[in-house]
Write a protein that holds these residues in place. Structure first.
Motif, PDB file in Angstrom:
ATOM      1  N   LYS A 184       0.834  -1.207   0.000  1.00 32.18           N
ATOM      2  CA  LYS A 184       0.000   0.000   0.000  1.00 32.18           C
ATOM      3  C   LYS A 184       0.864   1.250   0.000  1.00 32.18           C
ATOM      4  O   LYS A 184       0.606   2.205  -0.760  1.00 32.18           O
ATOM      5  CB  LYS A 184      -0.909  -0.003   1.233  1.00 32.18           C
ATOM      6  N   GLU A 185       1.906   1.270   0.846  1.00 31.28           N
ATOM      7  CA  GLU A 185       2.766   2.442   0.940  1.00 31.28           C
ATOM      8  C   GLU A 185       3.558   2.649  -0.349  1.00 31.28           C
ATOM      9  O   GLU A 185       3.778   3.795  -0.783  1.00 31.28           O
ATOM     10  CB  GLU A 185       3.689   2.308   2.150  1.00 31.28           C
ATOM     11  N   PHE A 186       3.968   1.562  -0.992  1.00 29.37           N
ATOM     12  CA  PHE A 186       4.649   1.664  -2.279  1.00 29.37           C
ATOM     13  C   PHE A 186       3.706   2.260  -3.320  1.00 29.37           C
ATOM     14  O   PHE A 186       4.103   3.129  -4.106  1.00 29.37           O
ATOM     15  CB  PHE A 186       5.138   0.285  -2.726  1.00 29.37           C
ATOM     16  N   CYS A 187       2.450   1.801  -3.310  1.00 27.55           N
ATOM     17  CA  CYS A 187       1.465   2.338  -4.250  1.00 27.55           C
ATOM     18  C   CYS A 187       1.239   3.825  -4.001  1.00 27.55           C
ATOM     19  O   CYS A 187       1.154   4.620  -4.943  1.00 27.55           O
ATOM     20  CB  CYS A 187       0.152   1.572  -4.127  1.00 27.55           C
ATOM     21  N   SER A 188       1.158   4.215  -2.734  1.00 28.05           N
ATOM     22  CA  SER A 188       0.955   5.626  -2.401  1.00 28.05           C
ATOM     23  C   SER A 188       2.114   6.475  -2.902  1.00 28.05           C
ATOM     24  O   SER A 188       1.921   7.608  -3.368  1.00 28.05           O
ATOM     25  CB  SER A 188       0.794   5.797  -0.897  1.00 28.05           C
ATOM     26  N   LEU A 189       3.323   5.933  -2.816  1.00 30.01           N
ATOM     27  CA  LEU A 189       4.486   6.648  -3.361  1.00 30.01           C
ATOM     28  C   LEU A 189       4.339   6.845  -4.864  1.00 30.01           C
ATOM     29  O   LEU A 189       4.708   7.890  -5.407  1.00 30.01           O
ATOM     30  CB  LEU A 189       5.772   5.881  -3.060  1.00 30.01           C
ATOM     31  N   ALA A 190       3.797   5.833  -5.527  1.00 29.86           N
ATOM     32  CA  ALA A 190       3.640   5.910  -6.983  1.00 29.86           C
ATOM     33  C   ALA A 190       2.630   6.980  -7.387  1.00 29.86           C
ATOM     34  O   ALA A 190       2.696   7.507  -8.500  1.00 29.86           O
ATOM     35  CB  ALA A 190       3.204   4.554  -7.532  1.00 29.86           C
ATOM     36  N   GLU A 197       8.473  11.632   3.737  1.00 29.07           N
ATOM     37  CA  GLU A 197       7.849  11.094   4.949  1.00 29.07           C
ATOM     38  C   GLU A 197       7.330   9.682   4.711  1.00 29.07           C
ATOM     39  O   GLU A 197       7.501   8.790   5.548  1.00 29.07           O
ATOM     40  CB  GLU A 197       6.709  12.001   5.395  1.00 29.07           C
ATOM     41  N   LEU A 198       6.702   9.462   3.554  1.00 30.31           N
ATOM     42  CA  LEU A 198       6.174   8.138   3.249  1.00 30.31           C
ATOM     43  C   LEU A 198       7.300   7.145   2.991  1.00 30.31           C
ATOM     44  O   LEU A 198       7.191   5.968   3.351  1.00 30.31           O
ATOM     45  CB  LEU A 198       5.240   8.206   2.038  1.00 30.31           C
ATOM     46  N   ARG A 199       8.392   7.604   2.396  1.00 30.75           N
ATOM     47  CA  ARG A 199       9.551   6.719   2.210  1.00 30.75           C
ATOM     48  C   ARG A 199      10.086   6.236   3.558  1.00 30.75           C
ATOM     49  O   ARG A 199      10.454   5.071   3.720  1.00 30.75           O
ATOM     50  CB  ARG A 199      10.656   7.439   1.436  1.00 30.75           C
ATOM     51  N   GLU A 200      10.134   7.137   4.529  1.00 35.40           N
ATOM     52  CA  GLU A 200      10.597   6.760   5.866  1.00 35.40           C
ATOM     53  C   GLU A 200       9.631   5.772   6.517  1.00 35.40           C
ATOM     54  O   GLU A 200      10.055   4.812   7.177  1.00 35.40           O
ATOM     55  CB  GLU A 200      10.739   8.010   6.733  1.00 35.40           C
ATOM     56  N   THR A 201       8.333   5.992   6.326  1.00 33.69           N
ATOM     57  CA  THR A 201       7.332   5.070   6.875  1.00 33.69           C
ATOM     58  C   THR A 201       7.477   3.693   6.252  1.00 33.69           C
ATOM     59  O   THR A 201       7.404   2.673   6.955  1.00 33.69           O
ATOM     60  CB  THR A 201       5.911   5.611   6.617  1.00 33.69           C
ATOM     61  N   LEU A 202       7.679   3.652   4.937  1.00 29.27           N
ATOM     62  CA  LEU A 202       7.858   2.375   4.247  1.00 29.27           C
ATOM     63  C   LEU A 202       9.104   1.657   4.762  1.00 29.27           C
ATOM     64  O   LEU A 202       9.082   0.440   4.998  1.00 29.27           O
ATOM     65  CB  LEU A 202       7.962   2.605   2.740  1.00 29.27           C
ATOM     66  N   ALA A 203      10.186   2.395   4.979  1.00 28.36           N
ATOM     67  CA  ALA A 203      11.420   1.793   5.495  1.00 28.36           C
ATOM     68  C   ALA A 203      11.185   1.207   6.889  1.00 28.36           C
ATOM     69  O   ALA A 203      11.697   0.125   7.215  1.00 28.36           O
ATOM     70  CB  ALA A 203      12.538   2.821   5.531  1.00 28.36           C
ATOM     71  N   GLU A 204      10.405   1.897   7.720  1.00 25.04           N
ATOM     72  CA  GLU A 204      10.089   1.393   9.060  1.00 25.04           C
ATOM     73  C   GLU A 204       9.245   0.126   8.981  1.00 25.04           C
ATOM     74  O   GLU A 204       9.439  -0.813   9.766  1.00 25.04           O
ATOM     75  CB  GLU A 204       9.350   2.474   9.847  1.00 25.04           C
ATOM     76  N   THR A 205       8.305   0.091   8.046  1.00 22.08           N
ATOM     77  CA  THR A 205       7.462  -1.100   7.872  1.00 22.08           C
ATOM     78  C   THR A 205       8.309  -2.296   7.457  1.00 22.08           C
ATOM     79  O   THR A 205       8.140  -3.400   7.983  1.00 22.08           O
ATOM     80  CB  THR A 205       6.371  -0.835   6.818  1.00 22.08           C
ATOM     81  N   VAL A 206       9.225  -2.075   6.513  1.00 28.28           N
ATOM     82  CA  VAL A 206      10.114  -3.144   6.058  1.00 28.28           C
ATOM     83  C   VAL A 206      10.976  -3.648   7.218  1.00 28.28           C
ATOM     84  O   VAL A 206      11.147  -4.859   7.417  1.00 28.28           O
ATOM     85  CB  VAL A 206      11.014  -2.653   4.906  1.00 28.28           C
ATOM     86  N   ALA A 207      11.518  -2.724   8.010  1.00 28.59           N
ATOM     87  CA  ALA A 207      12.386  -3.106   9.129  1.00 28.59           C
ATOM     88  C   ALA A 207      11.613  -3.923  10.168  1.00 28.59           C
ATOM     89  O   ALA A 207      12.145  -4.912  10.707  1.00 28.59           O
ATOM     90  CB  ALA A 207      12.982  -1.860   9.775  1.00 28.59           C
ATOM     91  N   LEU A 208      10.377  -3.540  10.454  1.00 24.58           N
ATOM     92  CA  LEU A 208       9.579  -4.281  11.430  1.00 24.58           C
ATOM     93  C   LEU A 208       9.255  -5.682  10.914  1.00 24.58           C
ATOM     94  O   LEU A 208       9.312  -6.657  11.669  1.00 24.58           O
ATOM     95  CB  LEU A 208       8.292  -3.524  11.741  1.00 24.58           C
ATOM     96  N   PHE A 209       8.950  -5.791   9.621  1.00 20.90           N
ATOM     97  CA  PHE A 209       8.680  -7.106   9.040  1.00 20.90           C
ATOM     98  C   PHE A 209       9.897  -8.014   9.172  1.00 20.90           C
ATOM     99  O   PHE A 209       9.784  -9.176   9.583  1.00 20.90           O
ATOM    100  CB  PHE A 209       8.285  -6.971   7.569  1.00 20.90           C
ATOM    101  N   GLU A 210      11.076  -7.482   8.826  1.00 20.23           N
ATOM    102  CA  GLU A 210      12.304  -8.286   8.875  1.00 20.23           C
ATOM    103  C   GLU A 210      12.628  -8.720  10.304  1.00 20.23           C
ATOM    104  O   GLU A 210      12.988  -9.882  10.547  1.00 20.23           O
ATOM    105  CB  GLU A 210      13.463  -7.499   8.273  1.00 20.23           C
TER     106      GLU A 210
END
Length: 225
Positions: A184-190, A197-210
């Motif tokens: 969803k966040e990748f789509c919002s970036l598109a 701000e959204l790039r940072e949120t996406l990076a946080e989501t990826v880090a939490l998943f990992e």
């Protein structure tokens, strides 16, 4: 892998505990507790799947596929929310008997009363205002759905379900949500929204998943698994 973890956690919840009395529908408290934590965890994922699918639909990327995805997620969220509150023998769920958990589920129900119709309007009528409602409010519904999960873990993750198993089911369920949230966040970036701000949120989501994936596989005392 995550489906396997969820399945094993649900089965393990039934193993070491003394047999719990079955309800009127033949569903034991342990079975009900494990399923409630799993199903409520899935609700978080469905909020993000609907938002993701509406976003890609609006971008014209495989629109029919994403329309069907959003509608299927809508139907499942709606049925599951009712089942978590009032019970559903076909889903193996008893009516929720913990007052605090029910309050959190009812609050999610209030948000769903606006979010659910907005999802359908964004798809059936290609309504830009409805699509904006989905974009602007999906995190609010996600957060309330997460509060419901936490309340259900507290309500059922002790005598009914071993605490470490309850946490594992919860974290594995959150992984499903995070996979959809990343998309969803990748789509919002598109779409050009929110930029850095959204790039940072996406990076946080990826880090939490990992980090959560590593914890589920190897164990993590901080997570409690």
């Amino acid at each position: 892998m995550l489906r396997l973890i969820i399945s094993l956690a649900a089965v393990a919840a039934l193993g070491p505990l003394a047999p719990a009395p079955a309800g009127a529908d033949g569903i034991s408290a342990a079975e009900d507790g494990a399923r409630k934590i799993n199903v409520s965890g899935r609700q978080r994922m469905l909020t993000q799947r609907m938002a993701k699918a509406v976003c890609f639909y609006r971008l014209g990327i495989e629109p029919e596929r994403h329309r069907e995805m959003a509608l299927a997620a809508h139907e499942l969220y709606d049925r599951s929310l009712a089942a978590l509150i009032d019970g559903d023998p076909d889903m193996g769920l008893l009516p929720e008997r913990n007052s605090r958990a029910e309050v959190q589920l009812r609050l999610a129900e209030e948000l769903w009363a606006d979010f659910g119709p907005a999802v359908k309007a964004a798809l059936a009528e290609d309504d830009a205002a409805a699509a904006e409602t989905v974009r602007a409010t999906n995190v609010r519904l996600l957060e309330q759905s997460n509060k419901a999960v936490s309340a259900l873990v507290i309500a059922h993750g002790s005598a009914e379900v071993a605490p470490d198993v309850a946490i594992a089911i919860n974290v594995a369920g959150r992984q499903r949500m995070l996979s959809q949230r990343m998309s969803k966040e990748f789509c919002s970036l598109a779409t050009g929204g929110a930029g850095e701000e959204l790039r940072e949120t996406l990076a946080e989501t990826v880090a939490l998943f990992e980090a959560s994936h590593a914890g589920l596989v190897d164990g993590d005392p901080v997570l409690g698994v």
